[in-house]
Design a protein around this motif. Structure first.
Motif, short mmCIF file in Angstrom:
data_model
loop_
_atom_site.label_atom_id
_atom_site.label_comp_id
_atom_site.label_asym_id
_atom_site.label_seq_id
_atom_site.Cartn_x
_atom_site.Cartn_y
_atom_site.Cartn_z
N ASP A 365 0.85 -1.18 0.00
CA ASP A 365 0.00 0.00 0.00
C ASP A 365 0.89 1.23 0.00
N SER A 426 -4.90 -8.25 -7.30
CA SER A 426 -5.79 -7.09 -7.30
C SER A 426 -4.96 -5.81 -7.30
N ARG A 428 -5.74 -1.40 -6.89
CA ARG A 428 -6.75 -0.36 -6.68
C ARG A 428 -6.07 0.99 -6.52
N THR A 429 -6.80 2.04 -6.86
CA THR A 429 -6.35 3.40 -6.59
C THR A 429 -7.51 4.16 -5.97
N GLN A 430 -7.18 5.15 -5.13
CA GLN A 430 -8.20 5.99 -4.50
C GLN A 430 -7.81 7.44 -4.69
N ASP A 461 -10.67 -0.24 -9.17
CA ASP A 461 -10.55 -1.40 -8.29
C ASP A 461 -10.62 -2.63 -9.19
N SER A 463 -9.27 -6.72 -10.37
CA SER A 463 -8.77 -8.00 -9.88
C SER A 463 -8.80 -9.02 -11.02
#
Length: 816
Positions: A365, A426, A428-430, A461, A463
């Motif tokens: 992360d 997986s 993901r980005t925020q 997101d 996967s």
């Protein structure tokens, strides 16, 4: 007599020394390393450095400890010890300042597979869009693995997709953790740079580092063990900026700006960092035929990188906040975890099958931010700190491996290995803070300076899952010939299947002299980040109108309308041929030539723009002001050819101790072919150019040194250990494309680097060391005016010798 190259001269010298060593006495540590049983690239239980059919380097714990002092991290130690490994520094490169990418054999950072205890390591989460090497990749973060946790590293310099699956095009790096069941050690290091900086005629002392490592092991039950440790480190930043000449642009020539002329306003150099790491390795005997095991690593690292200086009177500043200008700092917080557990042993009453069944979790992360910045469009109300976004990657894998011996009537029993693997990945980005990308009411560039942040509409997101199976059969076909055949099939849920194969062999020509070679097919699956990453930069055009430059996911509607195609796996054909020679038990020499052809290599396209493109996106998708896009594409084929030379020779009884010489040389060259042009959809919009531009072509072919040579001598007795290492880093070439036909180019000359270390054993348990890296204080070639950005960046980041000068350190170690 014809003039010989430095590589040829070094090879002839080493051959002469090796021949003279035939009568040398046996020296145990060298013999043990040569006869170390390998676990990488083979399932047979009797392959060593001496009889492996493919080139493998083994780096011991002691090798790593003596190589890690300069940078304090694993990847830098690997570059010191492995000529074919390149770990360029990045500066003023956004996310590249916080997670540096590494290369093997000049190939892409994501084309080398990393294992820990034979289990696949996960990738980092951050997608580097501003770095030179590794642009558009999110490779493994080597520096998240604690150096004190490592027992040895095996580096397979050959394609191994049929044995391990995706990514193993350039080779495999298997990091084997410390499994000692007793004792421990505590080690502390203090160091810093001391250099004469020619561009400003100053003596600089900076980059102070403080590191502390400790580990302990103990027995558990009958044959079990637990080994664990911790590391903490802090490194100050360095600054190698030149005197600012101030860009002679009309908007920057005010008296307030010119007052900064001749000062060091920028800060290219090493980032400041703090890190803490924990690790564990363990094994527990359940019964005579079964053992449970578990291992893990965890690291948290916070770092600060530099960005470009913003002058007081400029469109990038709000004087009410920064009356004297400012220099933003990028911030990164990385949290990295790997946990694995499994069972291994023998099956059946006759213990015919050996098995290894495991679960493996990897996670990274990354939180990206800015400080000392602002959003000009928000005026005096702008915050000065921003959260730019979060990135996360995770893999969860299950593997089951089975091996047994088969009696086939050959010289020795054959080894059959079968296995399956299932994995879920997986990414993901925020989004970042709204202020990091928002458009305010005032004139000026929207979004955070040295940013902007990831917008809410760009968050993803993703996967996928995959399953693979392999079969591997190896055997001594005769007393002289060993062969290994492997086949593997993988199926990915997002792009389809891949079938790979490998045949390797070794033939004993004479006692101690063998011919070895391999041919293989390999692949690399497009990463989830490459298939789905999205990013938008908003700017103001003529008259204050808003415009956007967007990195599009290839599967998005806009990208599809522009002719973007679904990413295919990169496929490779590898071939190698070499000789290994052991004239005595204390000397060895190997030379291996290789050829790697990669088809459909994935890169980030050039920026594509035209008025017709802007109009199409607005008319068809209702998005106004998009005046430039890019996306990932299978845009080029590459061909890499090279040769590696590795040798060692140990003499006993030299001045009352043992003297070990090592030589390692690497040369490779990459060329490009079949560079794709834009497709029919883009040509219809007036865009007709190669998808891979001048700068990316330079990155793929000449930005990494084509050759590197390392010669070292290590002398030790019961009280002293002395090390001298000379490294020649080959030349590199940098190309910029500033548009309008302005493409400044410079080749940086080869550079020699000298490292020294002296260790004294004060007692059997306590030792002190003093050393220096690059003690002759060498720098790369000075950048020409067109590249040095008005004197602010006198040295480029490409040269492996770095641009920080000499580093000195002191180390204390207590073993118990």
């Amino acid at each position: 007599m014809p003039k010989l190259s430095p590589t040829t001269q070094a090879a002839l010298l080493f051959l002469a020394l090796s021949q003279a060593s035939v009568q040398a006495q046996t020296q145990a540590p060298a013999t043990e390393q040569l006869e170390q049983v390998l676990v990488t690239g083979t399932r047979a239980k009797d392959r060593t450095l001496l009889n492996s059919p493919v080139p493998v380097d083994v780096l011991s714990q002691e090798d790593l400890q003596r190589a890690v002092a300069g940078d304090g991290n694993l990847a830098a130690a690997l570059q010191t010890l492995l000529p074919s490994f390149n770990f360029p520094r990045q500066s003023n490169s956004g996310g590249g300042d916080h997670v540096r990418a590494a290369q093997l054999r000049g190939l892409s950072p994501d084309q080398v597979l990393v294992l820990v205890n034979g289990k696949r390591r996960h990738n980092s989460a951050i997608v580097n869009l501003e770095s030179k090497t590794g642009k558009g990749t999110n490779p493994v973060d080597f520096n998240a693995i604690p150096v004190s946790a490592i027992k040895r590293i095996e580096v397979l310099r050959d394609g191994a997709g049929a044995q391990y699956g995706s990514d193993a095009i350039a080779g495999v790096i298997n990091i084997i953790l410390d499994d000692a069941n007793s004792g421990g050690e505590v080690e502390g290091t203090l160091g810093g740079f001391h250099t004469q900086f020619e561009p400003t005629n100053e003596t600089l002392n900076d980059g102070t580092s403080r590191e502390l490592r400790g580990k302990l092991g103990f027995r558990v039950g009958d044959g079990g063990f637990v080994r664990f440790g911790a590391e903490a480190a802090h490194r100050d930043h360095t600054n190698r900026a030149g005197a600012d000449q101030i860009p002679p642009w009309e908007d920057l020539t005010s008296p307030a700006n010119l007052a900064f002329q001749g000062k060091r306003n920028y800060a290219p150099g090493e980032p400041e960092s703090d890190q803490l790491a924990l690790w564990l390795n363990s094994g527990f005997t359940l019964n005579p035929n079964a053992q449970a095991y578990a291992f893990g690593t965890w690291q948290q690292r916070e770092s600060k990188g530099a960005a470009y200086f913003r002058y007081p009177d400029s469109f990038s500043n709000v004087k009410a906040i920064y009356p004297n200008g400012y220099r933003p700092e990028t911030t990164g917080k990385s949290r990295d975890l790997q946990l694995a557990a499994g069972l291994r042993g023998s099956l059946g009453e006759d213990k015919v099958w050996d098995y290894d069944v495991s679960l493996n979790l990897g996670r990274n992360d990354f939180s990206y931010g800015l400080r000392n910045s602002l959003n000009v469009s928000l005026g005096a109300a702008s915050p000065t700190q921003f959260h730019l976004g979060d990135f996360g990657s995770q893999q969860l894998g299950f593997s089951a491996d089975f091996t047994r011996e088969l009696a086939l009537g050959l010289a020795k029993p054959a080894t059959l290995a079968l296995g399956v693997e299932a994995r879920r990945e997986s990414f993901r980005t925020q989004a970042g803070d709204a202020a990091s990308y928002s458009v305010g009411p005032f004139d000026g560039t929207p979004g955070a300076q040295a940013g902007p942040g990831l917008q809410a509409g760009d968050a993803v997101d993703l996967s996928r899952h995959l399953i693979g199976a392999y079969a591997d059969l190896s055997a001594d076909i005769s007393e002289r010939l060993f062969a290994d055949l492997a086949l593997r099939a993988d199926r990915y849920s997002d792009f389809g299947s891949a079938l790979t194969a490998k045949l390797s062999a070794r033939y004993l020509l004479a006692q101690g002299l063998a011919l070895r070679g391999a041919v293989s097919s390999n692949f690399r699956a497009p990463s989830l980040a490459q298939t789905g990453f999205s990013f938008t930069v908003t700017d103001r055009g003529d008259g204050g109108s808003l415009s956007q430059v967007r990195t599009l996911p290839v599967g998005s509607d806009i990208a599809q309308a522009l002719g973007a195609e679904k990413l295919k796996a990169e496929t490779a054909r590898n071939a190698s041929l070499g000789l290994s020679w052991q004239p005595s038990r204390t000397a060895s020499l190997s030379i291996d030539a290789y050829d790697v052809k990669v088809k459909d290599r994935i890169t980030l396209s050039e920026r594509l723009s035209s008025d017709a493109l802007t109009q199409l996106i607005q008319t068809q998708f209702g998005v106004a002001g998009v005046n430039g896009v890019n996306f990932f594409t299978n845009a080029v084929d590459t061909h890499t050819r090279g040769v590696d030379l590795v040798g060692q020779w140990t003499q006993a009884g030299v001045l009352g101790g043992d003297l070990r010489w090592t030589l390692a040389s690497s040369y490779n060259k990459t060329t490009l072919s079949n560079i794709r042009n834009t497709g029919a959809a883009l040509k219809a919009l007036g865009i007709d150019k190669p998808l891979v531009g001048l700068e990316e072509s330079n990155t793929l072919t000449a930005a990494a040194p084509r050759d590197r040579h390392v010669i070292s001598a290590n002398w030790n007795n019961s009280n002293w250990n002395l090390l001298a290492r000379a490294t020649r880093h080959g030349e590199t070439t940098r190309v910029f494309d500033f548009g309008g036909g302005f493409t400044p180019t410079q080749t940086y000359a080869a550079v020699w680097q000298l490292d020294l270390e002296a260790e004294v054993k004060v007692t059997r348990q306590f030792s002190l060391s003093l050393g220096g890296v690059n003690i002759t204080d060498r720098y790369p070639t000075r950048s020409v005016d067109d590249i040095s950005y008005f004197g602010n960046f006198p040295y480029d980041v490409l040269s492996p010798v770095g641009f920080n000068g000499a580093f000195y350190y002191a180390k204390a170690k207590y073993s118990f």
